[in-house]
Motif scaffolding. Structure first.
Motif, PDB file in Angstrom:
ATOM      1  N   ALA A   1       0.830  -1.209   0.000  1.00 42.45           N
ATOM      2  CA  ALA A   1       0.000   0.000   0.000  1.00 42.45           C
ATOM      3  C   ALA A   1       0.863   1.257   0.000  1.00 42.45           C
ATOM      4  O   ALA A   1       0.576   2.231  -0.708  1.00 42.45           O
ATOM      5  CB  ALA A   1      -0.939  -0.004   1.197  1.00 42.45           C
ATOM      6  N   ALA A   2       1.931   1.239   0.803  1.00 44.11           N
ATOM      7  CA  ALA A   2       2.815   2.413   0.869  1.00 44.11           C
ATOM      8  C   ALA A   2       3.515   2.641  -0.465  1.00 44.11           C
ATOM      9  O   ALA A   2       3.638   3.782  -0.939  1.00 44.11           O
ATOM     10  CB  ALA A   2       3.847   2.219   1.983  1.00 44.11           C
ATOM     11  N   GLY A   3       3.957   1.560  -1.093  1.00 48.39           N
ATOM     12  CA  GLY A   3       4.615   1.683  -2.392  1.00 48.39           C
ATOM     13  C   GLY A   3       3.681   2.238  -3.454  1.00 48.39           C
ATOM     14  O   GLY A   3       4.050   3.123  -4.230  1.00 48.39           O
ATOM     15  N   LYS A   4       2.451   1.727  -3.487  1.00 45.03           N
ATOM     16  CA  LYS A   4       1.468   2.219  -4.453  1.00 45.03           C
ATOM     17  C   LYS A   4       1.117   3.676  -4.184  1.00 45.03           C
ATOM     18  O   LYS A   4       0.928   4.472  -5.104  1.00 45.03           O
ATOM     19  CB  LYS A   4       0.200   1.364  -4.400  1.00 45.03           C
ATOM     20  CG  LYS A   4       0.390  -0.072  -4.863  1.00 45.03           C
ATOM     21  CD  LYS A   4       0.584  -0.154  -6.360  1.00 45.03           C
ATOM     22  CE  LYS A   4      -0.703   0.035  -7.111  1.00 45.03           C
ATOM     23  NZ  LYS A   4      -0.526  -0.073  -8.588  1.00 45.03           N
ATOM     24  N   PHE A   5       1.015   4.044  -2.903  1.00 41.45           N
ATOM     25  CA  PHE A   5       0.668   5.421  -2.535  1.00 41.45           C
ATOM     26  C   PHE A   5       1.718   6.405  -3.047  1.00 41.45           C
ATOM     27  O   PHE A   5       1.394   7.491  -3.518  1.00 41.45           O
ATOM     28  CB  PHE A   5       0.549   5.527  -1.007  1.00 41.45           C
ATOM     29  CG  PHE A   5       0.268   6.922  -0.517  1.00 41.45           C
ATOM     30  CD1 PHE A   5      -1.029   7.418  -0.522  1.00 41.45           C
ATOM     31  CD2 PHE A   5       1.285   7.737  -0.065  1.00 41.45           C
ATOM     32  CE1 PHE A   5      -1.303   8.703  -0.077  1.00 41.45           C
ATOM     33  CE2 PHE A   5       1.026   9.028   0.385  1.00 41.45           C
ATOM     34  CZ  PHE A   5      -0.271   9.512   0.369  1.00 41.45           C
ATOM     35  N   MET A   6       2.972   6.001  -2.975  1.00 44.10           N
ATOM     36  CA  MET A   6       4.051   6.916  -3.349  1.00 44.10           C
ATOM     37  C   MET A   6       4.316   6.949  -4.854  1.00 44.10           C
ATOM     38  O   MET A   6       4.981   7.859  -5.330  1.00 44.10           O
ATOM     39  CB  MET A   6       5.336   6.545  -2.601  1.00 44.10           C
ATOM     40  CG  MET A   6       5.257   6.852  -1.116  1.00 44.10           C
ATOM     41  SD  MET A   6       6.820   6.616  -0.249  1.00 44.10           S
ATOM     42  CE  MET A   6       6.904   4.836  -0.189  1.00 44.10           C
ATOM     43  N   THR A   7       3.816   5.978  -5.596  1.00 44.76           N
ATOM     44  CA  THR A   7       4.098   5.941  -7.036  1.00 44.76           C
ATOM     45  C   THR A   7       2.884   6.247  -7.905  1.00 44.76           C
ATOM     46  O   THR A   7       3.011   6.936  -8.919  1.00 44.76           O
ATOM     47  CB  THR A   7       4.664   4.566  -7.442  1.00 44.76           C
ATOM     48  OG1 THR A   7       3.724   3.535  -7.065  1.00 44.76           O
ATOM     49  CG2 THR A   7       5.990   4.298  -6.758  1.00 44.76           C
TER      50      THR A   7
END
Length: 372
Positions: free
Chosen positions: A276-282
């Motif tokens: 989720a954090a990776g998707k949020f930042m990209t």
């Protein structure tokens, strides 16, 4: 030697045909998503008297609805099954895409005008009504588009898990995911030309109709690997190689009901938060490029999407994202050459590619010299 290597039968490669279908679906997905961003500033904005606030509201609501629907899309695909679930998803978003073309007609009927020319010529309070009504019409169509498009990636990921062993899934995923880039590449060299030749409404209809074509192909082409007449025993053994222990003969696997997990239980796993954090930042960065690049070029450099230079600039920008194909292949190379486990190979590949976006920091200062 694995079981699939012992059969002596020449292996079919139907899994790559299925992967091509996933690629096509993802391409259509992004084409449908891009029609508005490539037509609103040059064609839709003057007709409905929009400004950036109207367009920003539409894209924001689309993103929110898409995110909410994504929370339930995976469970829906599991419940409906891969074949029917994918058909429902692409059917809904294709219908939503085509519905955008009706927004002008609905607005004309509501305000009592009879043509796009009369909408453009409106003055005074009528302008506010035209802008508001048309915005809500587009919001409705956009929400239906978001509802259907949310099912694409959960369905594609599930099909990939069905048709590919673990060691090939990253590569297969990168191929169908490249459909997003191809869709973004095709969009700027096709959608503005359609809108300029036949009107922005036809751009939504023509692109939206591609989804219905895909549905007709999917009905006849997809079956689970074990049931597909296009998958022979050698390919099925290759697909299901993870069921066999290294060096062991294939054994019958008893089908058991998988343990169901509640939605809240997902948040007890660190992998959920990491993803989720990776998707949020990209994703926000990528969607910003998708939604606002055409308008930025027009506002900052007076370059329209239907101009040759505008199409070339947007095409080049999205062409860079084709590196994602090699990004999915890189873990497989690490695995085959070094014996690295899949998780470590994927982490190493992602670390390498994580440095490339830093180049984008040069865009703002260099943009003062040239749009390129």
């Amino acid at each position: 030697m694995n079981a699939f290597q012992k059969t002596g039968e020449k292996m079919t490669n139907y899994r790559w045909t299925i992967c091509a279908m996933l690629f096509f679906a993802t391409t259509v997905n992004y084409l449908d998503r891009q029609v508005l961003s490539l037509t609103w500033d040059e064609f839709i904005k003057p007709e409905f008297h929009w400004n950036e606030v109207h367009y920003g509201t539409i894209t924001s609501v689309f993103s929110i609805v898409y995110a909410i629907c994504m929370l339930f899309a995976g469970r829906f695909i599991d419940w409906m099954g891969t074949k029917k679930g994918y058909l429902w998803a692409i059917g809904v978003w294709s219908a939503g895409a085509c519905m955008h073309a009706l927004c002008g007609i609905v607005t004309e009927q509501y305000v009592g005008l009879h043509s796009a020319a009369e909408l453009m010529a409106a003055t005074g309070d009528v302008v506010v009504v035209v802008a508001t009504v048309s915005m809500y019409c587009f919001l409705a169509a956009r929400c239906i588009l978001a509802l259907g498009e949310a099912g694409n990636f959960p369905a594609a990921i599930k099909v990939t898990a069905e048709y590919f062993p673990k060691k090939d899934r990253a590569y297969a995923t990168s191929i169908f995911n490249a459909g997003a880039s191809i869709g973004a590449l095709i969009a700027p060299v096709s959608i503005p030309l359609i809108a300029k030749a036949w009107g922005w409404e036809m751009a939504f209809i023509v692109i939206g109709a591609l989804g219905f074509v895909w549905m007709g192909m999917w009905v006849f082409m997809y079956d689970a690997p074990s049931k597909s007449k296009h998958v022979n025993k050698a390919e099925l053994d290759y697909i299901e190689q993870d069921k066999y222990e290294e060096g062991a003969a294939p054994v019958a696997v008893e089908e058991k009901d998988e343990k169901k997990m509640s939605f809240l239980q997902c948040f007890t796993y660190k992998q959920t938060w990491a993803f989720a954090a990776g998707k949020f930042m990209t994703d926000g960065v990528w969607w910003f490029f998708l939604f606002w690049t055409p308008s930025y070029l027009n506002t900052q450099f007076d370059i329209k999407t239907s101009d040759g230079l505008g199409m070339a600039l947007i095409f080049t920008l999205y062409a860079v994202t084709m590196l994602s194909i090699y990004g999915g292949k890189l873990p497989t190379i690490f695995i085959n050459k070094t014996g690295m486990n899949p998780y470590a190979a994927r982490m190493k590949a992602m670390l390498i590619f994580a440095f490339f976006p830093l180049v984008v920091l040069l865009a703002q200062p260099l943009g003062t010299f040239s749009p390129w």
